[in-house]
Design an enzyme around this catalytic site. Structure first.
Site, PDB file in Angstrom:
ATOM      1  CB  SER A  55      -0.919   0.019   1.220  1.00  0.00           C
ATOM      2  OG  SER A  55      -0.163  -0.082   2.412  1.00  0.00           O
ATOM      3  CE1 TYR A  56       3.399   1.341   4.429  1.00  0.00           C
ATOM      4  CE2 TYR A  56       5.663   0.654   4.097  1.00  0.00           C
ATOM      5  CZ  TYR A  56       4.569   0.780   4.917  1.00  0.00           C
ATOM      6  OH  TYR A  56       4.646   0.343   6.217  1.00  0.00           O
TER       7      TYR A  56
END
Length: 316
Positions: A55-56
């Site tokens: 998700s980064y």
């Protein structure tokens, strides 16, 4: 600099540097060239443990998630050093792959492998536990990834002691892949997020802790002081610790010990964390190469019993 011995990660066969380099900044506050420079300097110092998540950095306008993995994948390809680096990534928070259903875990892992440009993930964490999914389904999917050779070891981040215990018991009962690492929120000004039931369980079950927010969003670097203004996306949260008695006591103790050893405040904060029971390697990120030496110092700084006790008391 002389490199300290690598630390064994729980019951796995992974051996890691005592500082895990946080990849949350890659593709966010550090562009590709800055990220490569930080990764190069970390590796040159003996570092081999890079932490990221699928998700980064989906929270950034214009980003869709996976930016950090993509940067790390390009770096691994450019340097040809995949076998020298322990890559940890996580599943459950990517906008396109939310949750921990078996189908999602396997699809998200394949997407991470593609972005990282590799055929295996060394350590694969459930990023945030999803209690609506039975542990049997989660562990079953992770076990399939391990058996397929796509994942070497599994871990859990942001999980309750009860769910962790249930997961470990299921793995043992069925002879499936077992969590070897835990990624809790843990630092000198946030101890109750790990200490207690969760820490006791990790110790009892032989799990290695790899704490995130090890420097409390920068507060434990010492750059936040009364009367100073710090700009940055995490400044408000970090600066709030200045208003607490604990925050002030911790800073005072850190200052004294840092001065005695002639090292940066951040090095002392990380050394306290690295000395705690169950902790294998704190996670900290550097946006620039200049920020890295204070983090790498944890590999060499050994606090005296009195120094460690003073920090433990100040942060109680």
């Amino acid at each position: 600099m002389t490199v300290s011995p690598l630390r064994k990660l729980g019951s796995s066969d992974l051996e890691v540097f005592p500082l895990s380099l946080g990849g949350n900044v890659f593709g966010w506050t550090a562009d590709e060239s800055q990220s490569f420079a930080v990764l190069d300097a970390y590796a040159a110092a003996g570092g081999n443990f890079v932490d990221t998540a699928d998700s980064y950095s989906a929270w950034v306008d214009g980003n869709s998630g996976g930016e950090s993995e993509t940067v790390i994948g390009k770096w691994l390809a450019a340097r040809g050093n995949r076998d020298d680096v322990v890559i940890a990534t996580k599943v459950s928070q990517h906008p396109d792959f939310p949750g921990l259903t078996a189908t999602n875990i396997k699809a998200a892992a394949d997407a991470s492998l593609q972005r990282l440009g590799t055929d295996h993930i060394d350590l694969y964490y459930t990023h945030f536990d999803k209690t609506e999914v039975p542990v049997e389904e989660i562990i079953g999917a992770l076990d399939e990834l391990v058996k397929a050779g796509k994942v070497r070891a599994i871990g859990a981040s942001n999980i309750s002691a009860a769910r962790l215990a249930e997961s470990l018991a299921f793995s043992d009962r069925e002879g499936l892949a077992r969590y070897v690492a835990l990624q809790p929120h843990y630092n000198l000004v946030s101890r109750d997020t790990y200490e207690g039931e969760l820490e006791a369980l990790a110790a009892r079950e032989g799990l290695a802790a790899v704490p995130y927010s090890a420097l409390a969003s920068g507060f434990l670097t010492g750059k936040y002081r009364p009367g100073t203004t710090v700009d940055g996306p995490r400044a408000a949260g970090a600066g709030a610790h200045l208003d607490t008695e604990r925050g002030q006591k911790v800073l005072a103790a850190l200052d004294d010990i840092a001065e005695a050893h002639r090292v940066p405040v951040a090095t002392v904060a990380l050394a306290w964390l690295a000395s705690r029971p169950t902790v294998a390697a704190p996670i900290a990120s550097a946006r620039t190469v200049e920020q890295l030496p204070a983090l790498l110092g944890v590999a060499e700084l050994v606090l005296t019993e009195e120094e460690a006790a003073r920090l433990t008391e100040a942060s109680a």
